[in-house]
Scaffold this motif. Sequence first.
Motif, PDB file in Angstrom:
ATOM      1  N   GLY A  56       0.813  -1.207   0.000  1.00  0.00           N
ATOM      2  CA  GLY A  56       0.000   0.000   0.000  1.00  0.00           C
ATOM      3  C   GLY A  56       0.846   1.256   0.000  1.00  0.00           C
ATOM      4  N   PHE A  57       1.952   1.242   0.741  1.00  0.00           N
ATOM      5  CA  PHE A  57       2.852   2.395   0.753  1.00  0.00           C
ATOM      6  C   PHE A  57       3.432   2.639  -0.640  1.00  0.00           C
ATOM      7  CE2 PHE A  57       7.094   4.200   1.149  1.00  0.00           C
ATOM      8  CZ  PHE A  57       6.857   5.310   1.948  1.00  0.00           C
ATOM      9  N   PHE A  58       3.885   1.567  -1.283  1.00  0.00           N
ATOM     10  CA  PHE A  58       4.448   1.679  -2.632  1.00  0.00           C
ATOM     11  C   PHE A  58       3.421   2.252  -3.604  1.00  0.00           C
ATOM     12  CE2 PHE A  58       5.246  -0.412  -6.783  1.00  0.00           C
ATOM     13  CZ  PHE A  58       6.518   0.062  -7.039  1.00  0.00           C
ATOM     14  N   THR A  59       2.203   1.726  -3.543  1.00  0.00           N
ATOM     15  CA  THR A  59       1.147   2.186  -4.438  1.00  0.00           C
ATOM     16  C   THR A  59       0.778   3.641  -4.167  1.00  0.00           C
ATOM     17  OG1 THR A  59       0.273  -0.069  -4.506  1.00  0.00           O
ATOM     18  CG2 THR A  59      -1.174   1.685  -5.261  1.00  0.00           C
ATOM     19  N   LEU A  60       0.712   4.001  -2.895  1.00  0.00           N
ATOM     20  CA  LEU A  60       0.330   5.360  -2.530  1.00  0.00           C
ATOM     21  C   LEU A  60       1.358   6.378  -2.993  1.00  0.00           C
ATOM     22  CD1 LEU A  60      -1.964   6.821  -1.016  1.00  0.00           C
ATOM     23  CD2 LEU A  60      -0.561   6.684   1.051  1.00  0.00           C
ATOM     24  N   VAL A  61       2.631   6.054  -2.819  1.00  0.00           N
ATOM     25  CA  VAL A  61       3.682   6.976  -3.256  1.00  0.00           C
ATOM     26  C   VAL A  61       3.624   7.179  -4.768  1.00  0.00           C
ATOM     27  CG1 VAL A  61       6.180   7.271  -3.481  1.00  0.00           C
ATOM     28  CG2 VAL A  61       5.206   6.526  -1.311  1.00  0.00           C
ATOM     29  N   LEU A  62       3.468   6.075  -5.504  1.00  0.00           N
ATOM     30  CA  LEU A  62       3.412   6.190  -6.965  1.00  0.00           C
ATOM     31  C   LEU A  62       2.181   6.968  -7.418  1.00  0.00           C
ATOM     32  CD1 LEU A  62       4.553   2.694  -8.269  1.00  0.00           C
ATOM     33  CD2 LEU A  62       5.866   4.790  -8.077  1.00  0.00           C
ATOM     34  N   ALA A  63       1.080   6.848  -6.674  1.00  0.00           N
ATOM     35  CA  ALA A  63      -0.146   7.532  -7.072  1.00  0.00           C
ATOM     36  C   ALA A  63      -0.125   9.016  -6.723  1.00  0.00           C
ATOM     37  CB  ALA A  63      -1.352   6.858  -6.421  1.00  0.00           C
ATOM     38  N   LEU A  64       0.530   9.379  -5.611  1.00  0.00           N
ATOM     39  CA  LEU A  64       0.494  10.768  -5.156  1.00  0.00           C
ATOM     40  C   LEU A  64       1.584  11.634  -5.774  1.00  0.00           C
ATOM     41  CD1 LEU A  64      -0.308  10.401  -1.349  1.00  0.00           C
ATOM     42  CD2 LEU A  64      -1.855  11.010  -3.223  1.00  0.00           C
ATOM     43  N   LEU A  65       2.688  11.018  -6.170  1.00  0.00           N
ATOM     44  CA  LEU A  65       3.787  11.821  -6.713  1.00  0.00           C
ATOM     45  C   LEU A  65       3.393  12.618  -7.952  1.00  0.00           C
ATOM     46  CD1 LEU A  65       6.712  12.613  -6.272  1.00  0.00           C
ATOM     47  CD2 LEU A  65       7.391  10.657  -7.683  1.00  0.00           C
ATOM     48  N   PRO A  66       2.619  12.080  -8.895  1.00  0.00           N
ATOM     49  CA  PRO A  66       2.204  12.901 -10.044  1.00  0.00           C
ATOM     50  C   PRO A  66       1.423  14.144  -9.632  1.00  0.00           C
ATOM     51  CG  PRO A  66       1.829  10.590 -10.510  1.00  0.00           C
ATOM     52  CD  PRO A  66       2.208  10.669  -9.071  1.00  0.00           C
TER      53      PRO A  66
END
Length: 242
Positions: A56-66
């Motif tokens: 979930g952390f990995f997915t959240l970082v990738l989703a929020l960075l853009p």
Amino acid sequence: MAFLDTLADPAAPGRRSHPGGLSATTAGTAAALLTSLRRELRLLLRERFDALAALGFFTLVLALLPLALGGELPLLRRVAPAAAWTAALLAVLLGSLRLFQADLANGVLEQQLLAPAPLAVLGGRLLGHGLACALLLPASGLLLPFYGLEAARWPALALSLLLGLPTLAMLCALGAALTLGSRGGGMLLALLVLPLAVPVLLLGIGTAQGEPAAPWLLGALLAAALALLPWTTLAALRMGLD
């Protein structure tokens, strides 16, 4: 049943080899490895929180960075490999914080280190940990819609994660062994692992960007990690229990 009982050498007394040409020592080591791996997989299914938290952390970082970068596609395409690898490193760190703590508290870790083949037992644990970290590989497909990448660029990123994630998992396991039982273990783990992970991070980004030499160097790092880090982690665990 005590953990040591599950790792007893299956060889009968006086037998020097097993059917198929395996020696008693080799068969016992393989049995210890498989027993440890099965235990880790059962624990992974029973206690899903750590693996799912890292995912979930990995997915959240990738989703929020853009969103943080303003959604500019040319910029997002340039930073996509670095974003994926930075998120992967932090996620593996997060998933390694409690790698040995529960077994230290209930005495299983000490039994594992007293087993007939402790390196094989640790190998099963590291293999299970690596499989948990491998969940990040399919999740990296989020880069395609969020970062405006063509599907043809994902295989290079997947290759970089396939070669680099096992090395990161073993480095984090070593850090978890060195910080076992210490206060502020999470901070110490990050301080120990992050400098060692920089070469893996840089070569992983280079592999994802298509640099021809990077995957070979990343594979060489993986081979060196497989040869050295299990022994080093075992020594660190024994030192921590003394």
